[in-house]
Motif scaffolding. Sequence first.
Motif, mmCIF file in Angstrom:
data_model
loop_
_atom_site.group_PDB
_atom_site.id
_atom_site.type_symbol
_atom_site.label_atom_id
_atom_site.label_comp_id
_atom_site.label_asym_id
_atom_site.label_seq_id
_atom_site.Cartn_x
_atom_site.Cartn_y
_atom_site.Cartn_z
ATOM 1 N N GLY A 63 -2.585 1.982 -4.432
ATOM 2 C CA GLY A 63 -1.909 3.270 -4.486
ATOM 3 C C GLY A 63 -2.889 4.421 -4.441
ATOM 4 O O GLY A 63 -3.821 4.485 -5.246
ATOM 5 N N ALA A 64 -2.694 5.341 -3.489
ATOM 6 C CA ALA A 64 -3.533 6.533 -3.421
ATOM 7 C C ALA A 64 -3.094 7.577 -4.428
ATOM 8 O O ALA A 64 -3.830 8.520 -4.709
ATOM 9 C CB ALA A 64 -3.491 7.122 -2.009
ATOM 10 N N GLY A 65 -1.896 7.410 -4.982
ATOM 11 C CA GLY A 65 -1.391 8.355 -5.959
ATOM 12 C C GLY A 65 -1.137 7.681 -7.292
ATOM 13 O O GLY A 65 -1.987 6.984 -7.833
ATOM 14 N N GLU A 77 0.864 -1.174 0.000
ATOM 15 C CA GLU A 77 0.000 0.000 0.000
ATOM 16 C C GLU A 77 0.903 1.227 0.000
ATOM 17 O O GLU A 77 1.563 1.521 0.994
ATOM 18 C CB GLU A 77 -0.918 -0.007 1.217
ATOM 19 N N LEU A 78 0.925 1.901 -1.136
ATOM 20 C CA LEU A 78 1.816 3.041 -1.321
ATOM 21 C C LEU A 78 1.001 4.267 -1.708
ATOM 22 O O LEU A 78 -0.146 4.158 -2.137
ATOM 23 C CB LEU A 78 2.835 2.761 -2.427
ATOM 24 N N HIS A 79 1.609 5.410 -1.581
ATOM 25 C CA HIS A 79 0.977 6.603 -2.139
ATOM 26 C C HIS A 79 1.428 6.781 -3.581
ATOM 27 O O HIS A 79 0.633 6.759 -4.504
ATOM 28 C CB HIS A 79 1.307 7.844 -1.314
ATOM 29 N N GLY A 86 -4.572 -6.740 -11.046
ATOM 30 C CA GLY A 86 -5.371 -6.539 -9.851
ATOM 31 C C GLY A 86 -4.995 -5.331 -9.026
ATOM 32 O O GLY A 86 -5.536 -5.136 -7.936
ATOM 33 N N ALA A 87 -4.085 -4.482 -9.525
ATOM 34 C CA ALA A 87 -3.706 -3.285 -8.781
ATOM 35 C C ALA A 87 -4.840 -2.264 -8.795
ATOM 36 O O ALA A 87 -5.649 -2.227 -9.722
ATOM 37 C CB ALA A 87 -2.443 -2.667 -9.367
ATOM 38 N N GLU A 88 -4.890 -1.438 -7.776
ATOM 39 C CA GLU A 88 -5.885 -0.372 -7.675
ATOM 40 C C GLU A 88 -5.153 0.945 -7.439
ATOM 41 O O GLU A 88 -4.469 1.107 -6.429
ATOM 42 C CB GLU A 88 -6.868 -0.638 -6.538
ATOM 43 N N LEU A 89 -5.312 1.880 -8.387
ATOM 44 C CA LEU A 89 -4.612 3.153 -8.325
ATOM 45 C C LEU A 89 -5.617 4.293 -8.394
ATOM 46 O O LEU A 89 -6.437 4.350 -9.306
ATOM 47 C CB LEU A 89 -3.617 3.284 -9.482
ATOM 48 N N ALA A 90 -5.512 5.214 -7.441
ATOM 49 C CA ALA A 90 -6.373 6.385 -7.467
ATOM 50 C C ALA A 90 -5.830 7.453 -8.401
ATOM 51 O O ALA A 90 -6.581 8.327 -8.844
ATOM 52 C CB ALA A 90 -6.527 6.958 -6.054
ATOM 53 N N GLY A 91 -4.546 7.390 -8.708
ATOM 54 C CA GLY A 91 -3.936 8.359 -9.604
ATOM 55 C C GLY A 91 -3.697 7.774 -10.979
ATOM 56 O O GLY A 91 -4.460 6.942 -11.472
ATOM 57 N N GLY A 139 -3.934 -6.890 -16.387
ATOM 58 C CA GLY A 139 -5.244 -7.501 -16.288
ATOM 59 C C GLY A 139 -5.922 -7.181 -14.961
ATOM 60 O O GLY A 139 -5.293 -7.212 -13.900
ATOM 61 N N SER A 140 -7.201 -6.840 -15.028
ATOM 62 C CA SER A 140 -8.010 -6.502 -13.849
ATOM 63 C C SER A 140 -7.483 -5.285 -13.103
ATOM 64 O O SER A 140 -7.841 -5.060 -11.939
ATOM 65 C CB SER A 140 -8.110 -7.700 -12.884
ATOM 66 N N LEU A 141 -6.642 -4.509 -13.744
ATOM 67 C CA LEU A 141 -6.183 -3.244 -13.169
ATOM 68 C C LEU A 141 -7.357 -2.283 -13.039
ATOM 69 O O LEU A 141 -8.203 -2.195 -13.931
ATOM 70 C CB LEU A 141 -5.105 -2.640 -14.075
ATOM 71 N N ALA A 142 -7.411 -1.552 -11.939
ATOM 72 C CA ALA A 142 -8.417 -0.506 -11.749
ATOM 73 C C ALA A 142 -7.678 0.801 -11.493
ATOM 74 O O ALA A 142 -6.992 0.941 -10.476
ATOM 75 C CB ALA A 142 -9.344 -0.839 -10.587
ATOM 76 N N VAL A 143 -7.783 1.743 -12.419
ATOM 77 C CA VAL A 143 -7.043 2.994 -12.312
ATOM 78 C C VAL A 143 -7.976 4.159 -12.601
ATOM 79 O O VAL A 143 -8.700 4.158 -13.597
ATOM 80 C CB VAL A 143 -5.820 2.983 -13.265
ATOM 81 N N GLU A 144 -7.959 5.142 -11.709
ATOM 82 C CA GLU A 144 -8.832 6.305 -11.866
ATOM 83 C C GLU A 144 -8.227 7.354 -12.784
ATOM 84 O O GLU A 144 -8.948 8.072 -13.471
ATOM 85 C CB GLU A 144 -9.113 6.929 -10.491
ATOM 86 N N GLY A 145 -6.925 7.462 -12.792
ATOM 87 C CA GLY A 145 -6.270 8.450 -13.636
ATOM 88 C C GLY A 145 -5.966 7.905 -15.020
ATOM 89 O O GLY A 145 -6.397 6.825 -15.413
#
Length: 520
Positions: free
Chosen positions: A288-290, A266-268, A307-312, A328-334
């Motif tokens: 990742g929050a960033g 869990e990183l920023h 399967g990673a989840e990135l808010a940035g 695959g299955s990556l979730a990224v908001e940016g």
Amino acid sequence: MTTGEVPAAQLVGEDVEVVGARVTGVLDLTDAPPSTLRFVRCTFDEAPVLREAAVRGLEFHGCELPGLDARRLRCRGDVVLAGTVVRGAVELGDAEVGGEVSVEDSRIGAVLARRLSVGGDVRLAGAALGEVDGVSLDLRGARVAGGVLGENEVRIGVTAEGSLLLSDAKVGGALCLRQSRVGVVDADRVRLAGDVDLTEASARSLSLVGGFVGGSLVLGMASADSFGLDRARVAGHVHLAFALVRSAVSLVDARIGGDLRASCAELHDLVGMRARVTGDVDLEQLRGAGAVRLTGSEVGGQVDLSGAELAGALELSGLRVGGELRLGSLAVEGAVSLAGVAVRCRVDLRGAHLGARLDACGLVTCELDLAVEGPPRGRVDLRDARCATLLDNGFLWSARGGVELTGFGYRRLEPRLEDRVAVQRRLFQLRTAAVRFTPDAYDQLAAVLRADGREAEAAAVLVEKQRLRYAERARSAGWAGPAVTAWSSVVRGLTGYGYRMGRGVATLVAVAALVAFLVP
């Protein structure tokens, strides 16, 4: 010697073992001849002074001292403070110790040992260090033939309220701080022959900028505000699995001889511009929050963000990968940037959730899987990208910002367009999703169909291309637009824009027959 109270002056000039005594006055061995001193359960009224002294050995077991001044000490054997309480600082700056330095199980205000030279290990297991001017352990510029060890057969871990300074030090063994609770660890430009192990440790920050680690850097399940590893050289692996980093992990210009593993961490932010990793980069199920930035980096193996989840954002532009790029299955908001990425085997975005733009301009790979989960919320840019096999689904062509296809090339399409209905569906996707009319997208599709022996379907694709081209001309022709449209209809009806010449021949035969019938 066992006594209740001993004047310090009586302890000068001879080998001494004192048990259970109170030492009054100042023990000053500055000009004394070499001796061996061993104190057990002793209390000192004043801090001993061994500045520039020469001793054969120095040991304090279960003692209490106000401090210890041993700057520039020359000791042939060991310097040991075991289970000892030192209310002030233990000063070993510029000292030379032939054996080891041990402060195991001791409570000490601080250990100030700048430019210390040690023939063995520096042992810290079970020590509780306070701080003097924000510093708990100062080994800057030290030369340690062994390791800096925070564990032994009984104890694991060190507690330090202030900073641990090892910048410019040379350590012949490992730096082991497993399960330790420390402040800032500053090891810039350090040279370590062994591993750096902070497994399950807690620190405000770790800085290894410009340092060299001959083994692996192990930070699994560690927690910190930041890890600074810019320009670091690590001969082995870098482990960050299950780590918690509240700010950034920085690997700018770092060189890693093994793998970079941060799965389930869990990183920023993870910043690794121009990094070089000989093995794999495993970021599977990273949180990742960033942002994750690996722009301009090189990876000899695979890069896995499954399967990673990135808010940035995910910024991989210019990345070179010797194996696969697994998203695959990556979730990224940016935004996701794959611009200029070169992947030897496969780029896999199957099941990915894209919250913004996908920029794959200039991407080169063998297989490109764009079967994303749900329509991308931004534009998909495939300009000048190249792949041998393209896999996609309807979600890709429903991208909210459209799909840019100029210069995009591929040789095979999966799933294959098995019938005319599938071809028409593909033409509809091209027509509705394309940001602008792109003739070479139709040429590319026709070439793929021809390679499969589907000449009729290829001709249908090229006819559609010409129809859309005439429609573009009509829109830009102003008042002459209707004439262009009419001419397009005539040419399409008679010859299929030259791709269905059989129609033209049939029309000429029919006209000739009609003329022959009407003219006597």
